[in-house]
Design an enzyme around this catalytic site. Sequence first.
Site, PDB file in Angstrom:
ATOM      1  CD  GLU A 283      -2.725  -1.246   2.509  1.00 24.77           C
ATOM      2  OE1 GLU A 283      -3.911  -1.571   2.407  1.00 24.77           O
ATOM      3  OE2 GLU A 283      -2.180  -0.995   3.597  1.00 24.77           O
TER       4      GLU A 283
HETATM    5  C1  TNX Z   1      -4.502  -4.098   4.849  1.00 23.92           C
HETATM    6  S1  TNX Z   1      -2.769  -6.374   4.410  1.00 23.92           S
HETATM    7  C2  TNX Z   1      -3.213  -3.826   5.271  1.00 23.92           C
HETATM    8  C3  TNX Z   1      -2.976  -3.398   6.662  1.00 23.92           C
HETATM    9  C4  TNX Z   1      -4.257  -3.238   7.415  1.00 23.92           C
HETATM   10  C5  TNX Z   1      -5.198  -4.371   7.075  1.00 23.92           C
HETATM   11  C6  TNX Z   1      -6.469  -4.347   7.857  1.00 23.92           C
HETATM   12  C7  TNX Z   1      -1.758  -5.333   4.180  1.00 23.92           C
HETATM   13  C8  TNX Z   1      -0.541  -5.818   3.597  1.00 23.92           C
HETATM   14  N1  TNX Z   1      -2.088  -4.083   4.527  1.00 23.92           N
HETATM   15  O1  TNX Z   1      -2.252  -2.204   6.664  1.00 23.92           O
HETATM   16  O2  TNX Z   1      -3.965  -3.232   8.766  1.00 23.92           O
HETATM   17  O3  TNX Z   1      -5.498  -4.302   5.708  1.00 23.92           O
HETATM   18  O4  TNX Z   1      -7.219  -5.492   7.632  1.00 23.92           O
END
Ligand code: TNX
Length: 500
Positions: free
Chosen positions: A317
């Site tokens: 992300e």
């Molecule tokens: C996605 S999964 C994220 C996390 C969040 C999560 C909450 C991922 C690699 N990144 O930053 O905490 O969703 O479910």
Amino acid sequence: MSTPKIFLLLLVCGLFVACGQDGPPPPPAMAPLSDMPLIPLPVEMADAEGALFIDLDAPSEWSEETIDARALAYLRENLPATGFPLTTEIDASLELPAGSYLLNVRPDGVSISAADADGVLNGAITLEQVMAFAGDSERGIFLPCGTITDMPRFAYRGFMLDVARHFMGMDTLKATIDRIARYKVNFLHLHLTDDQGWRIEIKSWPKLTEVGGLTEVDGTPGGFYTQEEYREIIDYAAARGMTVVPEVDMPGHTNAAIVAYPELNGTDKPAKPHFGTEVGFSTFNTDSDLTYQFIDDVVREIAEMTPGPYFHIGGDESHVTDHEDYVRFINEVQQIVERHNKQNVGWDEVASSNLANGTVVQLWAHPEYALRAKQNGNQVLMSPANRTYLDMQYDSTSRIGLHWAAYIEVDSAYLWDPAAIAEGVEDADILGVEAPLWSETVRSLEDIDYLVFPRLPALAEVAWTPQRQREWEDFKRRLAAHQEWLKSMGIGTYDTRVLK
Ligand code: TNX
């Protein structure tokens, strides 16, 4: 034999059993070993005649001379009684996958053999369940005789705890390790850094914890692990069969580090402490030498303390990092990690860079990146969010949790095949399965219990037991027994509707 003779024989036997003050009492009607509600389900269980009687009052004569030291410590801590003969043996000539074991229960004692120490511990963990589910009487416990031959489907059976969104103190972390060890989890991934907090002391950059460690989601006080505490966690986990995988998430999810050291900031906006749960707004400056010096220091200090082979670089992300910059950054960071003699793990987006040879790609959302990893010769760790994310709610009534990926009831956590997630990515390409617990809504051990149990047992079986042997109705039967067992130990497991 004539009827009177049989009668006489029965009478003599009966007298013998009843009079034998020192001998074991007769075994009660007992389910065979192969019916025991073991999770994860062992690969093979063969029943044999008879039972082993364990006298609750008999003194233990166990010692490290005949029992592997780690298994001995584990069993002393977890068994209700240890007054019976037990031996363990490591036989390197056994050609079985790492962690496999043979557990043999005979009327005169128990033996565990394995090719490695992890296998011995796994056998001990199975013995813990056999004892927990065996019939007991006032005087002791009867174990049905037989042999269990068991081996894991995947080498990596993981659990991740996000200690960044809400900090989890040492006692909570240790209690969590105790709980998940019972299901043969062998990797503990710690998500140590994120926008809301930095949780691991780095001596060369002290403000990471002095400043970045103070905060967490919702503005409650954060916290961090000193290096001494981190080492303590590593040892505590190792004693229970788990290797720690530290994660420093970058180049996004780095707001807490940037608040502590604004010179790392790759955006125009000045960073301020983040108490919310939105993601994707922070990035390191991927052009500056200082950033790579910083990362080198952080990786060096953590790698020096970490005996396990893996270092997780995050990589998810990074929405405000230009794609080209992201690719260059991940390429560079993979090399830093390798220079510190660790193997990289990254969330699946890292497959959009040039993967280093050993980099493990952790699938969470993008099957196409997992396929790319495979085509490049890299291994995949399976954490599809809609099956394995323990922070997802069970259903819309769950008191905590998110639901952006799915509602995940226990059947949904159980009824999937890791080899059917990304087309073309098969068992041989899959390092294992990991169940992450993100902690935006998780604040305490009580919260952890509620989300982790009973889904972790389901996911542990997904990672351990061959697909063809897994069967939902049978799992439900075994899970019902585990729910009682977990509750009897004070673990606040969720009362799932699939068992009602
Ligand atoms: C996605 S999964 C994220 C996390 C969040 C999560 C909450 C991922 C690699 N990144 O930053 O905490 O969703 O479910």
